[in-house]
Design a protein around this motif. Structure first.
Motif, PDB file in Angstrom:
ATOM      1  N   LEU A 226       0.447  -1.291  -0.141  1.00 42.42           N
ATOM      2  CA  LEU A 226      -0.203   0.182  -0.333  1.00 42.42           C
ATOM      3  C   LEU A 226       0.888   1.534   0.111  1.00 42.42           C
ATOM      4  O   LEU A 226       0.821   2.749  -0.519  1.00 42.42           O
ATOM      5  CB  LEU A 226      -0.692   0.056   1.177  1.00 42.42           C
ATOM      6  N   GLN A 227       1.610   1.187   1.146  1.00 37.83           N
ATOM      7  CA  GLN A 227       3.175   2.437   0.117  1.00 37.83           C
ATOM      8  C   GLN A 227       3.300   2.472  -0.699  1.00 37.83           C
ATOM      9  O   GLN A 227       3.332   3.761  -1.157  1.00 37.83           O
ATOM     10  CB  GLN A 227       3.874   1.807   1.248  1.00 37.83           C
ATOM     11  N   LYS A 228       3.875   1.492  -1.717  1.00 37.24           N
ATOM     12  CA  LYS A 228       4.023   1.688  -2.776  1.00 37.24           C
ATOM     13  C   LYS A 228       3.273   2.155  -3.752  1.00 37.24           C
ATOM     14  O   LYS A 228       3.352   3.799  -4.605  1.00 37.24           O
ATOM     15  CB  LYS A 228       4.353   0.627  -3.193  1.00 37.24           C
ATOM     16  N   ILE A 229       1.657   2.090  -3.863  1.00 38.72           N
ATOM     17  CA  ILE A 229       0.919   2.274  -4.790  1.00 38.72           C
ATOM     18  C   ILE A 229       0.577   3.398  -4.087  1.00 38.72           C
ATOM     19  O   ILE A 229       0.029   4.537  -4.953  1.00 38.72           O
ATOM     20  CB  ILE A 229      -0.269   1.503  -3.596  1.00 38.72           C
ATOM     21  N   PHE A 230       1.005   4.535  -2.596  1.00 42.21           N
ATOM     22  CA  PHE A 230       0.370   5.961  -2.816  1.00 42.21           C
ATOM     23  C   PHE A 230       2.068   6.702  -3.404  1.00 42.21           C
ATOM     24  O   PHE A 230       0.915   7.435  -3.379  1.00 42.21           O
ATOM     25  CB  PHE A 230       0.397   5.735  -0.589  1.00 42.21           C
ATOM     26  N   THR A 231       2.681   6.149  -3.026  1.00 43.39           N
ATOM     27  CA  THR A 231       4.100   6.663  -3.072  1.00 43.39           C
ATOM     28  C   THR A 231       3.882   7.210  -4.814  1.00 43.39           C
ATOM     29  O   THR A 231       3.989   8.154  -5.162  1.00 43.39           O
ATOM     30  CB  THR A 231       5.129   5.880  -2.811  1.00 43.39           C
ATOM     31  N   ARG A 232       3.688   6.152  -5.317  1.00 44.60           N
ATOM     32  CA  ARG A 232       3.314   6.330  -7.354  1.00 44.60           C
ATOM     33  C   ARG A 232       1.752   7.694  -7.171  1.00 44.60           C
ATOM     34  O   ARG A 232       2.580   8.557  -8.457  1.00 44.60           O
ATOM     35  CB  ARG A 232       2.462   5.401  -7.831  1.00 44.60           C
ATOM     36  N   HIS A 233       1.304   7.792  -6.278  1.00 42.42           N
ATOM     37  CA  HIS A 233       0.564   8.761  -6.771  1.00 42.42           C
ATOM     38  C   HIS A 233       0.461  10.280  -5.455  1.00 42.42           C
ATOM     39  O   HIS A 233       0.224  11.232  -5.239  1.00 42.42           O
ATOM     40  CB  HIS A 233      -1.474   8.704  -6.194  1.00 42.42           C
ATOM     41  N   GLU A 234       2.085  10.387  -5.427  1.00 46.55           N
ATOM     42  CA  GLU A 234       2.482  11.578  -4.200  1.00 46.55           C
ATOM     43  C   GLU A 234       1.916  11.414  -3.381  1.00 46.55           C
ATOM     44  O   GLU A 234       1.794  12.704  -2.715  1.00 46.55           O
ATOM     45  CB  GLU A 234       2.931  12.962  -5.400  1.00 46.55           C
TER      46      GLU A 234
END
Length: 410
Positions: A226-234
């Motif tokens: 989930l951290q990867k997903i949120f990071t992708r969207h800044e």
């Protein structure tokens, strides 16, 4: 299929539960002799980002339609959980009458009404008309729509943005994860916070909670993924809490990358849980194979127990016409010749039948009349609340049982 987050090709299944009906698609008596549609329910794990997901077999508007029957306010536990959250987050973020709160998948307004009562402006976004109408009738402003990037842009054009966006047990229901998380960023104020509650994938696998898998749940999250997903969207996850809900959940706090809230946070809680996940093997593809193996063993134990009771001519009932219960029943192949009936406290469900198993749903009072020898608790995550309600069944020595994470009698 391809991963819905990173587009990596996925070929091997993690766990095949077979073809099942939509878990909340209860059957009307008039349709009992009609052919029931079923869909493959197969769990996959992306070998690159480790997002656990099912292939989209059923459209969202087919699942969350006017016949949707889950009402959060009927659970005393969820009402208390929501009230405490609202009190805590109000203090944590210093929310007041100038603040604005959005809840996505707000159901019947059970949570947002706590903000309405203290004069904090809010908006619920809920696609199912049945639950949204209840929220509106109780004074909770509600938009009957699916939340996505298009809707977020429309809200932004109307100068609607939030100091707090709440997502409780909804992120798994979103078929297009990148569109959805990108939409959150659009309607979040510069110093705003997103809170997300979701069943923790690590607990699901450790405790054999395979009944959480059904067509409504497209995704199953570790904090690391989930951290990867949120990071992708800044977006940055700056805090996380562990919860007891759903057999072990997480509540994350996220905000825009680089704002004062993000910069000032230490993120120790985030790092701690990710470390635990990695130590368990969450970033290794073979970690996920144990779920199917453990579920199969549980299936055999459940059938052995229930069939033994039937051989002794014992009557068996169940409590809770819940979606997770349908996954359990249908994976195990349990039908109405094993479980005589299921009781439920949701008026909209009474008189209908469980999908696929065709077990009739009767009112709670039927337990007193039928006095079953065995009562199976299907929504085991509410076990303590349900056991208290079933205390009276001890007058005829009813045996109460749960099967997840393992067979246990009360």
């Amino acid at each position: 299929m391809r991963c819905k987050f990173c587009n990596t090709a996925i070929s091997d299944a993690t766990f095949d539960l077979g073809n099942t009906a939509i878990s909340n698609a209860l059957i009307e008596e008039a349709n009992l002799n009609s052919v029931e549609e079923t869909f493959p329910l197969i769990l996959y794990t992306c070998s690159k980002c480790f997002l656990v997901q099912i292939e989209n077999q059923v459209s969202n508007d087919r699942i969350f339609n006017e016949e949707y029957v889950y009402f959060s306010s009927l659970s005393k536990f969820w009402l208390q959980h929501a009230k405490k959250f609202c009190e805590d987050i109000k203090n944590y973020l210093s929310l007041d009458s100038k603040s604005f709160v959005i809840e996505i998948a707000s159901n019947d307004g059970y949570l947002l009404r706590n903000f309405v009562e203290v004069g904090i402006n809010c908006l619920g976004i809920e696609p199912t008309k049945s639950t949204a109408d209840t929220a509106l009738s109780n004074g909770v402003p509600t938009l009957i729509e699916f939340f996505n990037l298009d809707l977020a842009k429309q809200l932004k054009q109307k100068n609607i943005s939030a100091d707090l966006i709440i997502l409780n047990n909804v992120l798994a229901h979103v078929p297009e994860i990148n569109d959805f998380v990108g939409a959150l960023k659009v309607v979040l104020k510069k110093e705003g916070t997103i809170t997300v509650e979701f069943p923790h994938l690590l607990e699901l696998i450790k405790n054999n909670q395979f009944d959480t898998i059904y067509h409504e749940h497209f995704f199953y999250f570790s904090l690391k993924t989930l951290q990867k997903i949120f990071t992708r969207h800044e977006l940055s996850i700056y805090n996380v809490e562990q919860l007891d809900t759903h057999g072990g959940s997480l509540r994350i706090y996220a905000t825009h990358e680089g704002n004062s809230l993000d910069i000032s946070s230490h993120k120790k809680s985030v790092e701690k849980i990710i470390k635990v996940e990695i130590n368990h093997g969450i970033n290794k593809i073979n970690f996920y194979s144990q779920l199917g193996n453990n579920a199969y063993r549980l299936k055999l134990n459940a059938l052995k127990y229930l069939v033994a009771k039937k051989i002794l001519n014992k009557s068996i009932a169940a409590f809770g016409a819940a979606a997770k219960g349908n996954t359990f029943l249908n994976y195990c192949g349990i039908k109405k010749d094993i479980i005589d009936f299921v009781v439920d406290e949701t008026p909209y469900k009474i008189g209908k039948y469980l999908p696929q198993s065709r077990i009739p749903i009767l009112p709670f009072e039927m337990l007193k009349k039928a006095k079953p020898d065995v009562i199976v608790i299907l929504p085991w995550n509410h076990k303590e609340e349900i056991l208290a309600k079933l205390e009276f069944t001890k007058s005829w020595n009813a045996e109460i049982v749960t099967f997840i994470p393992e067979l246990k009698c009360y």
